[in-house]
Design a protein around this motif. Sequence first.
Motif, mmCIF file in Angstrom:
data_model
loop_
_atom_site.group_PDB
_atom_site.id
_atom_site.type_symbol
_atom_site.label_atom_id
_atom_site.label_comp_id
_atom_site.label_asym_id
_atom_site.label_seq_id
_atom_site.Cartn_x
_atom_site.Cartn_y
_atom_site.Cartn_z
ATOM 1 N N PHE A 61 50.198 51.145 77.527
ATOM 2 C CA PHE A 61 51.366 51.879 78.341
ATOM 3 C C PHE A 61 52.278 51.105 79.076
ATOM 4 N N ILE A 62 51.747 50.045 79.812
ATOM 5 C CA ILE A 62 52.336 48.875 80.514
ATOM 6 C C ILE A 62 53.419 48.282 79.788
ATOM 7 N N VAL A 63 52.850 47.838 78.588
ATOM 8 C CA VAL A 63 53.801 47.049 77.696
ATOM 9 C C VAL A 63 54.890 47.922 77.058
ATOM 10 N N GLU A 64 54.568 49.114 76.686
ATOM 11 C CA GLU A 64 55.566 49.977 76.432
ATOM 12 C C GLU A 64 56.976 50.392 77.255
ATOM 13 N N ASP A 65 56.523 50.403 78.577
ATOM 14 C CA ASP A 65 57.341 50.587 79.718
ATOM 15 C C ASP A 65 58.223 49.392 79.850
ATOM 16 N N LEU A 66 57.704 48.239 79.771
ATOM 17 C CA LEU A 66 58.228 47.045 80.101
ATOM 18 C C LEU A 66 59.218 46.656 78.835
ATOM 19 N N LYS A 67 58.741 46.974 77.619
ATOM 20 C CA LYS A 67 59.722 46.629 76.608
ATOM 21 C C LYS A 67 60.986 47.502 76.740
ATOM 22 N N TYR A 68 60.739 48.916 77.001
ATOM 23 C CA TYR A 68 62.041 49.436 77.385
ATOM 24 C C TYR A 68 62.820 49.026 78.602
ATOM 25 N N ALA A 69 62.330 48.405 79.555
ATOM 26 C CA ALA A 69 63.123 47.784 80.552
ATOM 27 C C ALA A 69 63.809 46.428 80.109
#
Length: 440
Positions: free
Chosen positions: A172-180
């Motif tokens: 989940f953290i990776v998904e959010d950071l990829k978006y950022a």
Amino acid sequence: MAMAGLSLSACEDKLNIEPRGSISPDAVTPADTEVLLNGVYDGFQGGATSYQYLSLLTDDLSSDNLAWRATFSQHGEVDNNAIQANNLLIQYYWQGLYKGIYRANFFLQTVEKLDESTFSNPARKKEVLAEARFLRAYGYYGLVTRWGGVPILTEPTNEKVARNSEEEVWNFIVEDLKYAVENAGEFKSSFYVSKPAAKALLARVYLIRKNYAEAERLAEEVIANNKFSLSENFESVFASKENSERIFSLNSTTNDQTSLSYFLLHNSLANGQKTNGGRFELPADPSLVAAYESGDKRKDVTVQPTVYGGKDYNMVWKYRGGALTGDAWPVARVAEMYLVSAEARAEQGNLGGALDRINDLRAVRGLSDISASGLGDFELKIENERRLELAIEGFRWYDLIRTGRAIEVLPNVTNKNQLKYPIPLAEITVNELLEQNEGY
């Protein structure tokens, strides 16, 4: 007052203005998003709960960088790696992160509904969403590295929720950071999330998750960004909130009353020089002081001798706001990217390139080059380099956990159950779906 009443009765439509001190989700307009976003930042800077800022220090207190001198037994439990489930410091940490995440989720849920064409700059919609998702990812990073698997919340809710797996939280953290990384704006200030900040945190996460190729790629992209550079003056990195090394920081002001240095500073140095004052509850661990080699510019900036009650101590000197002003907590610095790239290169078999990167950093800190006889030798040396460069910045505890070295290095840690904090008793009391970590 009578005249005001008459004037209002003549302009009755003015009474329909929505009050701006608080606002319902349905009434939010693009003009409100920047103020709402500031509220999300505030949640992670310490505004969400009492003493949240102190919890930033638990990582170094759990490891061998800080020690407990007196007063609050909650600090003693963390220092001794014998944390009770009713420890208020740990409870504030958990609740503060989730309150910050709640604010991020409220922001995301509200702003995602807005038409981007109604923004004065249509691209700004994705940028503010990226900032909120970065902050949410940072919140979950704090949770997963201390507690392991935790409940993943993607919208504001008061429902009881069970814990997700540790793997699910990292994903989940990776998904959010990829978006950022894709949608955040370019760097303007270290007090705000930017594309380089998202790359830096994602590089750290990839290193932890052993995706070494991506960790190296992102770290090198940040290093190559001309907005950042290693400073010849290490003191300036902490004496000044804005400088060439800081990629992202959580800022505090005098009004926030959240100066973490208050618990670190004594009233004076050993030479009699006055500080901004504090309660000096958490001195530097003697082993940290002894770890610095001769000529290391970082030592006098990180720790300073002091005398208290006739005994010699070292106080942490990186943060100097004390009781008078706020400190800026460094979430990401470019120096970390040199160390991330070095470790990632070594783990991919590029020991020469790894040594180049760590020696680039050491040269700026006034130190000679190091060599390594192999991967194992290099891993120990970069562990030490990370300890000294990133001391009292929230890395040491989880560095020892992720490398499998905590039980070997820390005398108070004798079993794997101590590698996770207890789920706060107050949370389990109100949510029977939460399962306690083993050993508590």
